[in-house]
Design a protein around this motif. Sequence first.
Motif, PDB file in Angstrom:
ATOM      1  N   GLY A   1       0.818  -1.202   0.000  1.00 52.06           N
ATOM      2  CA  GLY A   1       0.000   0.000   0.000  1.00 52.06           C
ATOM      3  C   GLY A   1       0.856   1.258   0.000  1.00 52.06           C
ATOM      4  N   LEU A   2       0.240   2.360  -0.388  1.00 56.59           N
ATOM      5  CA  LEU A   2       0.892   3.674  -0.388  1.00 56.59           C
ATOM      6  C   LEU A   2       0.663   4.362   0.951  1.00 56.59           C
ATOM      7  CD1 LEU A   2       2.213   6.197  -1.820  1.00 56.59           C
ATOM      8  CD2 LEU A   2      -0.135   6.851  -2.439  1.00 56.59           C
ATOM      9  N   ILE A   3       1.746   4.845   1.567  1.00 56.98           N
ATOM     10  CA  ILE A   3       1.643   5.677   2.776  1.00 56.98           C
ATOM     11  C   ILE A   3       1.945   7.099   2.350  1.00 56.98           C
ATOM     12  CG2 ILE A   3       2.461   6.064   5.115  1.00 56.98           C
ATOM     13  CD1 ILE A   3       3.147   3.137   5.308  1.00 56.98           C
ATOM     14  N   PHE A   4       0.959   7.984   2.493  1.00 54.06           N
ATOM     15  CA  PHE A   4       0.998   9.309   1.857  1.00 54.06           C
ATOM     16  C   PHE A   4       0.466  10.371   2.823  1.00 54.06           C
ATOM     17  CE2 PHE A   4      -0.426  12.193  -1.696  1.00 54.06           C
ATOM     18  CZ  PHE A   4       0.805  12.302  -2.330  1.00 54.06           C
ATOM     19  N   PRO A   5       1.202  10.638   3.917  1.00 54.28           N
ATOM     20  CA  PRO A   5       0.688  11.534   4.964  1.00 54.28           C
ATOM     21  C   PRO A   5       0.999  13.013   4.702  1.00 54.28           C
ATOM     22  CG  PRO A   5       2.739  10.572   5.691  1.00 54.28           C
ATOM     23  CD  PRO A   5       2.486  10.033   4.305  1.00 54.28           C
ATOM     24  N   VAL A   6       0.528  13.533   3.573  1.00 52.25           N
ATOM     25  CA  VAL A   6       0.850  14.917   3.198  1.00 52.25           C
ATOM     26  C   VAL A   6       0.317  15.894   4.245  1.00 52.25           C
ATOM     27  CG1 VAL A   6       0.968  14.425   0.736  1.00 52.25           C
ATOM     28  CG2 VAL A   6      -1.229  15.062   1.758  1.00 52.25           C
TER      29      VAL A   6
ATOM     30  N   ALA B   1      -3.402   7.612   4.178  1.00 50.97           N
ATOM     31  CA  ALA B   1      -3.012   9.003   3.959  1.00 50.97           C
ATOM     32  C   ALA B   1      -3.752   9.936   4.902  1.00 50.97           C
ATOM     33  CB  ALA B   1      -3.303   9.391   2.502  1.00 50.97           C
ATOM     34  N   THR B   2      -3.378  11.203   4.836  1.00 52.07           N
ATOM     35  CA  THR B   2      -4.055  12.244   5.598  1.00 52.07           C
ATOM     36  C   THR B   2      -5.278  12.753   4.827  1.00 52.07           C
ATOM     37  OG1 THR B   2      -2.343  13.686   4.652  1.00 52.07           O
ATOM     38  CG2 THR B   2      -2.111  13.084   6.966  1.00 52.07           C
TER      39      THR B   2
ATOM     40  N   SER C   1      -7.414  16.928  -2.024  1.00 54.10           N
ATOM     41  CA  SER C   1      -8.214  16.035  -2.869  1.00 54.10           C
ATOM     42  C   SER C   1      -8.403  14.651  -2.271  1.00 54.10           C
ATOM     43  CB  SER C   1      -7.539  15.895  -4.230  1.00 54.10           C
ATOM     44  OG  SER C   1      -6.306  15.197  -4.099  1.00 54.10           O
ATOM     45  N   LEU C   2      -7.682  14.316  -1.195  1.00 51.03           N
ATOM     46  CA  LEU C   2      -7.651  12.918  -0.770  1.00 51.03           C
ATOM     47  C   LEU C   2      -9.012  12.342  -0.377  1.00 51.03           C
ATOM     48  CD1 LEU C   2      -4.572  13.816  -0.664  1.00 51.03           C
ATOM     49  CD2 LEU C   2      -4.297  11.833   0.787  1.00 51.03           C
ATOM     50  N   PRO C   3      -9.859  13.054   0.408  1.00 51.07           N
ATOM     51  CA  PRO C   3     -11.181  12.488   0.688  1.00 51.07           C
ATOM     52  C   PRO C   3     -12.018  12.313  -0.576  1.00 51.07           C
ATOM     53  CG  PRO C   3     -10.647  14.222   2.254  1.00 51.07           C
ATOM     54  CD  PRO C   3      -9.615  14.291   1.168  1.00 51.07           C
ATOM     55  N   GLU C   4     -11.725  13.102  -1.584  1.00 55.19           N
ATOM     56  CA  GLU C   4     -12.429  13.031  -2.866  1.00 55.19           C
ATOM     57  C   GLU C   4     -12.015  11.800  -3.665  1.00 55.19           C
ATOM     58  OE1 GLU C   4     -12.373  16.065  -6.706  1.00 55.19           O
ATOM     59  OE2 GLU C   4     -11.935  16.804  -4.693  1.00 55.19           O
ATOM     60  N   LEU C   5     -10.743  11.437  -3.580  1.00 54.78           N
ATOM     61  CA  LEU C   5     -10.205  10.340  -4.382  1.00 54.78           C
ATOM     62  C   LEU C   5     -10.203   9.006  -3.651  1.00 54.78           C
ATOM     63  CD1 LEU C   5      -7.038  12.047  -5.964  1.00 54.78           C
ATOM     64  CD2 LEU C   5      -9.403  12.133  -6.738  1.00 54.78           C
ATOM     65  N   VAL C   6      -9.987   9.033  -2.342  1.00 53.92           N
ATOM     66  CA  VAL C   6      -9.787   7.801  -1.567  1.00 53.92           C
ATOM     67  C   VAL C   6     -11.060   7.468  -0.799  1.00 53.92           C
ATOM     68  CG1 VAL C   6      -8.366   6.648   0.162  1.00 53.92           C
ATOM     69  CG2 VAL C   6      -7.328   8.345  -1.371  1.00 53.92           C
ATOM     70  N   THR C   7     -11.816   6.532  -1.308  1.00 54.61           N
ATOM     71  CA  THR C   7     -13.016   6.067  -0.624  1.00 54.61           C
ATOM     72  C   THR C   7     -12.633   5.025   0.425  1.00 54.61           C
ATOM     73  OG1 THR C   7     -13.433   4.231  -2.146  1.00 54.61           O
ATOM     74  CG2 THR C   7     -14.280   6.400  -2.782  1.00 54.61           C
ATOM     75  N   SER C   8     -13.579   4.685   1.276  1.00 53.34           N
ATOM     76  CA  SER C   8     -13.302   3.698   2.320  1.00 53.34           C
ATOM     77  C   SER C   8     -13.048   2.313   1.729  1.00 53.34           C
ATOM     78  CB  SER C   8     -14.472   3.635   3.311  1.00 53.34           C
ATOM     79  OG  SER C   8     -15.682   3.284   2.645  1.00 53.34           O
TER      80      SER C   8
ATOM     81  N   GLU D   1      -2.827   5.947  14.313  1.00 55.44           N
ATOM     82  CA  GLU D   1      -3.992   5.375  13.643  1.00 55.44           C
ATOM     83  C   GLU D   1      -3.611   4.796  12.285  1.00 55.44           C
ATOM     84  OE1 GLU D   1      -7.067   8.284  13.470  1.00 55.44           O
ATOM     85  OE2 GLU D   1      -7.339   8.376  15.643  1.00 55.44           O
ATOM     86  N   LEU D   2      -2.766   5.497  11.547  1.00 52.27           N
ATOM     87  CA  LEU D   2      -2.333   4.966  10.255  1.00 52.27           C
ATOM     88  C   LEU D   2      -1.502   3.704  10.443  1.00 52.27           C
ATOM     89  CD1 LEU D   2      -1.380   8.020   7.990  1.00 52.27           C
ATOM     90  CD2 LEU D   2      -3.408   6.572   7.873  1.00 52.27           C
ATOM     91  N   SER D   3      -0.658   3.698  11.470  1.00 51.15           N
ATOM     92  CA  SER D   3       0.170   2.527  11.734  1.00 51.15           C
ATOM     93  C   SER D   3      -0.692   1.310  12.048  1.00 51.15           C
ATOM     94  CB  SER D   3       1.128   2.813  12.891  1.00 51.15           C
ATOM     95  OG  SER D   3       1.996   1.719  13.100  1.00 51.15           O
ATOM     96  N   GLN D   4      -1.763   1.513  12.780  1.00 51.52           N
ATOM     97  CA  GLN D   4      -2.684   0.422  13.062  1.00 51.52           C
ATOM     98  C   GLN D   4      -3.424  -0.013  11.798  1.00 51.52           C
ATOM     99  OE1 GLN D   4      -2.867  -1.099  16.054  1.00 51.52           O
ATOM    100  NE2 GLN D   4      -4.296  -2.586  15.195  1.00 51.52           N
ATOM    101  N   ALA D   5      -3.765   0.962  10.961  1.00 51.78           N
ATOM    102  CA  ALA D   5      -4.536   0.662   9.752  1.00 51.78           C
ATOM    103  C   ALA D   5      -3.736  -0.163   8.750  1.00 51.78           C
ATOM    104  CB  ALA D   5      -5.010   1.958   9.102  1.00 51.78           C
ATOM    105  N   ILE D   6      -2.437   0.097   8.640  1.00 47.22           N
ATOM    106  CA  ILE D   6      -1.661  -0.629   7.628  1.00 47.22           C
ATOM    107  C   ILE D   6      -1.543  -2.118   7.955  1.00 47.22           C
ATOM    108  CG2 ILE D   6      -0.358   1.438   7.006  1.00 47.22           C
ATOM    109  CD1 ILE D   6       2.068   0.273   8.462  1.00 47.22           C
ATOM    110  N   LEU D   7      -1.772  -2.479   9.219  1.00 50.89           N
ATOM    111  CA  LEU D   7      -1.731  -3.895   9.586  1.00 50.89           C
ATOM    112  C   LEU D   7      -2.880  -4.668   8.946  1.00 50.89           C
ATOM    113  CD1 LEU D   7      -0.814  -3.612  13.386  1.00 50.89           C
ATOM    114  CD2 LEU D   7       0.722  -3.878  11.418  1.00 50.89           C
ATOM    115  N   SER D   8      -3.906  -3.919   8.486  1.00 49.83           N
ATOM    116  CA  SER D   8      -5.057  -4.558   7.829  1.00 49.83           C
ATOM    117  C   SER D   8      -5.057  -4.299   6.330  1.00 49.83           C
ATOM    118  CB  SER D   8      -6.361  -4.037   8.447  1.00 49.83           C
ATOM    119  OG  SER D   8      -6.408  -4.287   9.846  1.00 49.83           O
ATOM    120  N   ALA D   9      -3.892  -4.020   5.772  1.00 47.61           N
ATOM    121  CA  ALA D   9      -3.810  -3.699   4.344  1.00 47.61           C
ATOM    122  C   ALA D   9      -4.364  -4.814   3.466  1.00 47.61           C
ATOM    123  CB  ALA D   9      -2.360  -3.394   3.957  1.00 47.61           C
ATOM    124  N   ASP D  10      -4.179  -6.057   3.894  1.00 46.42           N
ATOM    125  CA  ASP D  10      -4.629  -7.188   3.082  1.00 46.42           C
ATOM    126  C   ASP D  10      -6.148  -7.323   3.056  1.00 46.42           C
ATOM    127  OD1 ASP D  10      -2.064  -7.841   2.375  1.00 46.42           O
ATOM    128  OD2 ASP D  10      -1.811  -9.352   3.956  1.00 46.42           O
TER     129      ASP D  10
END
Length: 327
Positions: free
Chosen positions: A212-217, A239-240, A244-251, A262-271
């Motif tokens: 996955g991409l980690i993009f915390p702009v 990402a943060t 545009s990110l909420p517009e492009l990145v849906t749940s 929170e992001l660190s916890q989220a990446i553990l569920s990338a699969d």
Amino acid sequence: MHILIVHDQQIPVSGYGGTERVIWGLAKSLNSLGHQVTFLVPAGSSCPFASVLNWNPQLPLNDQIPEYIDVVHLNQLPQESLSKPYVVTIHGNLNSDTLLDKNAIFVSQNHALRYGSNSFVHNGLDWSDYGKPNLKLSRNHFHFLGKAAWRVKNVQGAIDTVLMSPSETLAVLGGTRLNLKMGFRMTWSPRITFYGTVGGQQKLDLLSQSKGLIFPVRWHEPFGLAITESLYFGCPIFATPYGSLPELVTSEVGYLSNNHQELSQAILSADDFNRNDCHAYARDVFDALTMAKKYIKAYENVLNGQFLNEEIPRIMDGNIPKFLPWS
């Protein structure tokens, strides 16, 4: 119609070249739709599906626009009044002192709204240049993609997010382990690998093997080609929630937070994200042909004597901090 695309960088792209990839795909798609395209770009450029004229920055732009051109597509703000109908794509964030144009087109809805405009076209790419990804490859790292020397891109936030996890690793595409542009900054952890500015097959291979991409702009990202490129290779986005990110990145294709825990916890569920869904979303929504059809509507509007904005766009909030919150 015959469209002149004007840009101040050579084509085709030799490295990353975000804007160059966008206008290349745009021209190719316009050509496939039956339109003629000419590029006005620096000497040394070439294109197999469009004519190429050499742009001379020392001459007035009007003197370099052939009579047979119907509409001009600029990728920088004009410095003179043009004799031909035109549009201008605003690719980045401009400061409050910059005078924009009534025919400005922004690259996301959020980007446009921040300048009091409703005129936008999402960037699209010619996915045939990327090949068909193998979504069944094993994934062994996360990645950061961007100009790491830009502090607003927050490569350090991506590093911190990964290092907070038990054992995940990060491939940094666009940065170096020793960074002297922001003072002395050295990343010691062997879990972080730096590849510098990458392109071509090496970049595609790294994306194909990423979880996955980690993009915390830490700014309002105008669009973010790193997002759509990563999605195309089946990579969910962590990402943060800025620009545009909420517009492009849906749940369905990612997770947004400005907190590295929170992001660190989220990446553990990338699969848990469906890689086929990520790929299909980028392929079908952020493709060059979809973009070209929207630009054609803008071209038709200015050919009919209409402006794309009722008023000259201007930044709506000049008090946005240089760095948006990150904790």
